[in-house]
Design a protein around this motif. Structure first.
Motif, PDB file in Angstrom:
ATOM      1  N   VAL A  84       0.830  -1.200   0.000  1.00 54.28           N
ATOM      2  CA  VAL A  84       0.000   0.000   0.000  1.00 54.28           C
ATOM      3  C   VAL A  84       0.863   1.248   0.000  1.00 54.28           C
ATOM      4  O   VAL A  84       0.562   2.238  -0.649  1.00 54.28           O
ATOM      5  CB  VAL A  84      -0.938  -0.013   1.234  1.00 54.28           C
ATOM      6  N   ALA A  85       2.013   1.239   0.686  1.00 53.57           N
ATOM      7  CA  ALA A  85       2.872   2.418   0.798  1.00 53.57           C
ATOM      8  C   ALA A  85       3.487   2.825  -0.537  1.00 53.57           C
ATOM      9  O   ALA A  85       3.939   3.946  -0.688  1.00 53.57           O
ATOM     10  CB  ALA A  85       3.970   2.164   1.812  1.00 53.57           C
ATOM     11  N   ALA A  86       3.524   1.941  -1.520  1.00 49.87           N
ATOM     12  CA  ALA A  86       4.126   2.268  -2.813  1.00 49.87           C
ATOM     13  C   ALA A  86       3.429   3.436  -3.490  1.00 49.87           C
ATOM     14  O   ALA A  86       4.017   4.151  -4.271  1.00 49.87           O
ATOM     15  CB  ALA A  86       4.116   1.049  -3.729  1.00 49.87           C
ATOM     16  N   ALA A  87       2.165   3.652  -3.192  1.00 54.15           N
ATOM     17  CA  ALA A  87       1.426   4.759  -3.793  1.00 54.15           C
ATOM     18  C   ALA A  87       1.982   6.108  -3.361  1.00 54.15           C
ATOM     19  O   ALA A  87       1.811   7.099  -4.050  1.00 54.15           O
ATOM     20  CB  ALA A  87      -0.047   4.656  -3.421  1.00 54.15           C
ATOM     21  N   ASP A  88       2.673   6.170  -2.219  1.00 54.10           N
ATOM     22  CA  ASP A  88       3.241   7.416  -1.716  1.00 54.10           C
ATOM     23  C   ASP A  88       4.584   7.765  -2.361  1.00 54.10           C
ATOM     24  O   ASP A  88       5.091   8.857  -2.173  1.00 54.10           O
ATOM     25  CB  ASP A  88       3.421   7.341  -0.198  1.00 54.10           C
ATOM     26  N   ARG A  89       5.191   6.844  -3.086  1.00 57.89           N
ATOM     27  CA  ARG A  89       6.513   7.063  -3.688  1.00 57.89           C
ATOM     28  C   ARG A  89       6.450   8.269  -4.622  1.00 57.89           C
ATOM     29  O   ARG A  89       5.520   8.427  -5.395  1.00 57.89           O
ATOM     30  CB  ARG A  89       6.955   5.818  -4.445  1.00 57.89           C
ATOM     31  N   VAL A  90       7.468   9.133  -4.544  1.00 59.34           N
ATOM     32  CA  VAL A  90       7.539  10.335  -5.364  1.00 59.34           C
ATOM     33  C   VAL A  90       8.549  10.087  -6.486  1.00 59.34           C
ATOM     34  O   VAL A  90       9.676   9.663  -6.231  1.00 59.34           O
ATOM     35  CB  VAL A  90       7.979  11.553  -4.520  1.00 59.34           C
ATOM     36  N   VAL A  91       8.143  10.339  -7.723  1.00 59.25           N
ATOM     37  CA  VAL A  91       8.986  10.091  -8.893  1.00 59.25           C
ATOM     38  C   VAL A  91       8.957  11.325  -9.782  1.00 59.25           C
ATOM     39  O   VAL A  91       7.892  11.915  -9.997  1.00 59.25           O
ATOM     40  CB  VAL A  91       8.482   8.861  -9.688  1.00 59.25           C
ATOM     41  N   GLU A  92      10.139  11.693 -10.302  1.00 60.25           N
ATOM     42  CA  GLU A  92      10.216  12.839 -11.208  1.00 60.25           C
ATOM     43  C   GLU A  92      11.279  12.570 -12.264  1.00 60.25           C
ATOM     44  O   GLU A  92      12.358  12.089 -11.942  1.00 60.25           O
ATOM     45  CB  GLU A  92      10.573  14.098 -10.411  1.00 60.25           C
ATOM     46  N   SER A  93      10.980  12.888 -13.495  1.00 63.81           N
ATOM     47  CA  SER A  93      11.937  12.777 -14.595  1.00 63.81           C
ATOM     48  C   SER A  93      11.985  14.101 -15.333  1.00 63.81           C
ATOM     49  O   SER A  93      10.946  14.754 -15.513  1.00 63.81           O
ATOM     50  CB  SER A  93      11.526  11.676 -15.574  1.00 63.81           C
ATOM     51  N   ARG A  94      13.186  14.487 -15.748  1.00 60.13           N
ATOM     52  CA  ARG A  94      13.333  15.710 -16.538  1.00 60.13           C
ATOM     53  C   ARG A  94      14.565  15.591 -17.414  1.00 60.13           C
ATOM     54  O   ARG A  94      15.475  14.821 -17.123  1.00 60.13           O
ATOM     55  CB  ARG A  94      13.398  16.942 -15.647  1.00 60.13           C
ATOM     56  N   THR A  95      14.576  16.379 -18.499  1.00 60.41           N
ATOM     57  CA  THR A  95      15.684  16.406 -19.449  1.00 60.41           C
ATOM     58  C   THR A  95      15.992  17.853 -19.775  1.00 60.41           C
ATOM     59  O   THR A  95      15.071  18.652 -19.960  1.00 60.41           O
ATOM     60  CB  THR A  95      15.323  15.627 -20.730  1.00 60.41           C
ATOM     61  N   TRP A  96      17.283  18.173 -19.841  1.00 56.18           N
ATOM     62  CA  TRP A  96      17.696  19.524 -20.221  1.00 56.18           C
ATOM     63  C   TRP A  96      19.049  19.458 -20.918  1.00 56.18           C
ATOM     64  O   TRP A  96      19.736  18.450 -20.856  1.00 56.18           O
ATOM     65  CB  TRP A  96      17.739  20.447 -18.998  1.00 56.18           C
ATOM     66  N   SER A  97      19.412  20.540 -21.599  1.00 51.88           N
ATOM     67  CA  SER A  97      20.687  20.617 -22.307  1.00 51.88           C
ATOM     68  C   SER A  97      21.487  21.808 -21.811  1.00 51.88           C
ATOM     69  O   SER A  97      20.920  22.843 -21.446  1.00 51.88           O
ATOM     70  CB  SER A  97      20.464  20.764 -23.812  1.00 51.88           C
ATOM     71  N   GLU A  98      22.802  21.632 -21.795  1.00 50.14           N
ATOM     72  CA  GLU A  98      23.722  22.700 -21.433  1.00 50.14           C
ATOM     73  C   GLU A  98      24.815  22.752 -22.487  1.00 50.14           C
ATOM     74  O   GLU A  98      25.297  21.713 -22.939  1.00 50.14           O
ATOM     75  CB  GLU A  98      24.326  22.455 -20.052  1.00 50.14           C
ATOM     76  N   SER A  99      25.201  23.964 -22.863  1.00 51.10           N
ATOM     77  CA  SER A  99      26.241  24.174 -23.865  1.00 51.10           C
ATOM     78  C   SER A  99      27.402  24.918 -23.210  1.00 51.10           C
ATOM     79  O   SER A  99      27.187  25.881 -22.476  1.00 51.10           O
ATOM     80  CB  SER A  99      25.674  24.983 -25.035  1.00 51.10           C
ATOM     81  N   PHE A 100      28.625  24.457 -23.480  1.00 54.84           N
ATOM     82  CA  PHE A 100      29.812  25.054 -22.889  1.00 54.84           C
ATOM     83  C   PHE A 100      30.813  25.418 -23.980  1.00 54.84           C
ATOM     84  O   PHE A 100      31.152  24.577 -24.822  1.00 54.84           O
ATOM     85  CB  PHE A 100      30.476  24.074 -21.920  1.00 54.84           C
ATOM     86  N   GLU A 101      31.281  26.657 -23.956  1.00 58.84           N
ATOM     87  CA  GLU A 101      32.317  27.087 -24.896  1.00 58.84           C
ATOM     88  C   GLU A 101      33.667  26.673 -24.329  1.00 58.84           C
ATOM     89  O   GLU A 101      33.967  26.909 -23.155  1.00 58.84           O
ATOM     90  CB  GLU A 101      32.270  28.603 -25.069  1.00 58.84           C
ATOM     91  N   VAL A 102      34.470  26.004 -25.154  1.00 59.85           N
ATOM     92  CA  VAL A 102      35.824  25.598 -24.770  1.00 59.85           C
ATOM     93  C   VAL A 102      36.784  26.105 -25.835  1.00 59.85           C
ATOM     94  O   VAL A 102      36.623  25.806 -27.005  1.00 59.85           O
ATOM     95  CB  VAL A 102      35.941  24.071 -24.587  1.00 59.85           C
ATOM     96  N   THR A 103      37.752  26.899 -25.410  1.00 63.29           N
ATOM     97  CA  THR A 103      38.667  27.500 -26.378  1.00 63.29           C
ATOM     98  C   THR A 103      40.004  26.780 -26.448  1.00 63.29           C
ATOM     99  O   THR A 103      40.753  26.960 -27.401  1.00 63.29           O
ATOM    100  CB  THR A 103      38.913  28.982 -26.023  1.00 63.29           C
ATOM    101  N   ARG A 104      40.319  25.962 -25.473  1.00 62.84           N
ATOM    102  CA  ARG A 104      41.581  25.227 -25.455  1.00 62.84           C
ATOM    103  C   ARG A 104      41.512  24.049 -26.428  1.00 62.84           C
ATOM    104  O   ARG A 104      40.471  23.392 -26.542  1.00 62.84           O
ATOM    105  CB  ARG A 104      41.848  24.725 -24.045  1.00 62.84           C
ATOM    106  N   SER A 105      42.602  23.779 -27.122  1.00 57.36           N
ATOM    107  CA  SER A 105      42.618  22.557 -27.937  1.00 57.36           C
ATOM    108  C   SER A 105      42.686  21.369 -26.974  1.00 57.36           C
ATOM    109  O   SER A 105      43.238  21.473 -25.883  1.00 57.36           O
ATOM    110  CB  SER A 105      43.812  22.556 -28.901  1.00 57.36           C
ATOM    111  N   SER A 106      42.124  20.271 -27.348  1.00 58.27           N
ATOM    112  CA  SER A 106      42.007  19.084 -26.498  1.00 58.27           C
ATOM    113  C   SER A 106      41.372  19.414 -25.150  1.00 58.27           C
ATOM    114  O   SER A 106      41.972  19.210 -24.099  1.00 58.27           O
ATOM    115  CB  SER A 106      43.380  18.431 -26.283  1.00 58.27           C
TER     116      SER A 106
END
Length: 136
Positions: free
Chosen positions: A18-40
């Motif tokens: 019965v307690a399984a109904a109380d379980r909290v679940v969340e899913s999300r997706t996002w993107s992040e972009s990073f500028e890198v100026t160093r070679s390698s």
């Protein structure tokens, strides 16, 4: 119809907890972009639960798409998991470091969030000469 104790127990087992109904679940997706100026440039992803896919992309940028699936037995522990099982990022022109939890790795002994789970999956597009360090 008369139920025997064994038949009633089997019915209760099949119906699930019965307690399984109380379980909290969340899913999300996002993107992040990073500028890198160093070679390698460097890319470190550590202390994770989930898949990491890395593909070659254009120079000067690392793009990371992150899928998070988080669950806990109840709302209080779910909120606690947001603090203890968070994704951290450090980035500069030389690369990116991403990790889950605390850097010292001693956080595993902390049992303040029993039953909490978080899984991160990463889809990374990075320059072909990126130095990779991916681990758990």
């Amino acid at each position: 119809m008369k139920h025997t104790p064994i038949a009633t127990s089997v019915l209760l087992l099949l119906s699930g907890p019965v307690a399984a109904a109380d379980r909290v679940v969340e899913s999300r997706t996002w993107s992040e972009s990073f500028e890198v100026t160093r070679s390698s440039p460097a890319l470190e992803i550590s202390n994770i639960w989930g898949d990491v896919t890395v593909r070659a992309g254009k120079a000067g940028e690392i793009l990371v798409t992150i899928s998070e699936h988080r669950s806990a037995p109840d709302q209080i522990r779910f909120d606690r998991s947001l603090e203890f099982l968070e994704l951290n990022t450090e980035a500069d022109e030389s690369g990116i470091s991403m990790w889950v939890g605390h850097r010292d790795r001693n956080w595993h002994g902390n049992s303040r969030c029993r039953g909490c789970r978080v899984e991160y999956s990463f889809d990374v597009v990075a320059p072909a000469d990126t130095q990779l360090d991916v681990g758990t």
